[in-house]
Design an enzyme around this catalytic site. Structure first.
Site, PDB file in Angstrom:
ATOM      1  N   PRO A  75       0.846  -1.198   0.000  1.00 39.98           N
ATOM      2  CG  PRO A  75       0.110  -0.946   2.208  1.00 39.98           C
ATOM      3  CD  PRO A  75       0.847  -1.881   1.305  1.00 39.98           C
ATOM      4  CB  CYS A 106       1.753   5.113   7.875  1.00 39.47           C
ATOM      5  SG  CYS A 106       2.209   6.699   7.123  1.00 39.47           S
TER       6      CYS A 106
END
Length: 421
Positions: A39, A136
């Protein structure tokens, strides 16, 4: 702009439409024995995902989408291209295509179990898996308690996973992507908590800590204890490695080193989406860039996003076709820098109008893959019964005839081939 779009009710207000006949041939979501697309916020959008699949990616993750952003969207289907768009006020938030559904994992950014469940439910009819982003480290994610910030709140992380699992149909898989904790003990404690939720089918570990950045080498050797723990707690759980893998050959080395099930590629895929295939990558100027531009134009993908992706593509001189101009790369960079629309690239790539042909090429590759998997499974299920029947108790077994040995014995070995992916 959303073209030829017709609004479609959300899953909560209408039954999910059955998949097409072609999609029924698709294999169930399998996180094991693969090399997959990571992703990436700008680089794993629809055109990139389809080309990654075309070049051999086994699964593809969509870019992280924040829960609140998707919850308020309307769902629309482009009657010409088939593109499904979740949009708000004419701006697409997430787009996908039916051809990728059997391989598509939607990644949600969330710090709230209820919102995460709503977001997952919203898109569940169009994807095969939901992934929670806990890796993240960038402020836009962590400032809201999302992403790598969830590593510091493991109870909340696990509650979100359980909420997602309860919200989506059983055929939609749930997974999570994390980073290494500062110590092995902390990492294993977190992994144990996650696995014991019984909510996930796959765990991806970015083999860097939250404070490490891309210029620092990943530490795949740290993954082995995690793999061992997961094998102990849940042998069916897939463990994926992420960090610094450059191609399929390197992925096989990572799997051998760590014992993981699959490997996720990010940066190398940004540079050339054909890194998923066996052998060298394709030439960016003559193959990858034209295919991407035509497909993105056909899908009406946002020009800003496409321009960013196109600017990242590159390939080594060794894969350039014979007779290719050495100045082609410089010429394309100059053309792209000044381009304001897709049509500004048309002359350089030899036409922009063949996006539908690129989509058909993707469909043919995936159709062949699905048929190969179906054939493999059929061979595994339908096998001749070579077991000798037990002799009847009422009939005495005859004595074997005495046959003199031949001068030389020769054996013919039959080899049954099986196509696997």
């Amino acid at each position: 702009m959303i073209r030829r779009a017709s609004s479609s009710p959300s899953p909560s207000s209408s039954p999910v439409q059955p998949p097409s006949k072609r999609l029924k041939l698709a294999p169930p979501l399998n996180y094991k024995n693969g090399v997959v697309l990571a992703p990436m916020v700008r680089s794993s959008t629809l055109p990139s995902r389809l080309l990654a699949l075309r070049y051999g990616a086994d699964l593809v993750w969509g870019p992280e989408t924040v829960d609140k952003a998707i919850i308020g969207c309307e769902r629309a289907v482009d009657s010409k291209t088939g593109v499904i768009s979740y949009h708000r006020e004419g701006r697409p938030i997430f787009t996908c295509h039916p051809v990728e559904k059997p391989y598509l994992i939607y990644q949600v950014g969330s710090a709230n179990p209820e919102l995460a469940a709503q977001a997952a439910s919203k898109v569940s009819q169009d994807v095969s898996g939901i992934d929670l982003n806990c890796g993240c480290p960038k402020p836009f994610s962590t400032s809201g308690g999302m992403g790598a910030a969830l590593l510091s709140t493991p109870d909340l992380l696990c509650n979100i996973l359980k909420a997602i699992r309860a919200a989506v149909p059983p055929e939609v898989s749930v997974s999570v992507k994390i980073r290494l904790m500062p110590t092995e003990e902390e990492t294993l404690t977190l992994v144990r908590k996650i696995v014991e939720t019984k909510a996930v089918r796959a765990l991806t570990v970015h083999c860097r800590t939250r404070n490490m950045r891309m210029k620092e080498a990943a530490m795949p050797e740290k993954l082995t204890p995690i793999v061992n723990l997961c094998r102990e707690l849940d042998p069916e759980l897939a463990v994926l490695q992420n960090g610094d893998c450059v191609d399929r050959a390197a992925a096989m080395g990572v799997r051998k080193l760590t014992g993981c099930d699959s490997v996720m590629i990010a940066t190398a895929a940004e540079s050339n989406l054909s890194c998923f295939q066996d052998g060298p990558v394709v030439d960016a100027a003559t193959e990858l860039i034209p295919k991407y531009a035509r497909l993105a134009y056909y899908f009406d993908n946002g020009w800003g996003n496409s321009k960013h992706c196109l600017s990242q593509f590159k390939s080594p001189p060794s894969v350039a076709p014979a007779g290719a101009k050495k100045s082609a790369k410089k010429e394309f960079r100059a053309t792209l820098a000044s381009a304001k629309t897709y049509t500004d690239l048309s002359e350089f790539i030899g036409g922009i109008e063949d996006g539908e042909e690129v989509l058909k090429e993707v469909e043919q590759v995936l159709e062949a893959r699905e048929q190969a998997v179906a054939a493999s499974r059929l061979l595994e299920v339908v096998r001749p019964d070579t077991t000798e029947p037990a002799p009847s108790k009422d009939v005495p077994e005859p004595s074997p005839p005495v046959i003199p040995p031949p001068p030389a014995l020769q054996f013919e070995t039959g080899v049954a081939s099986m196509v696997t992916v």
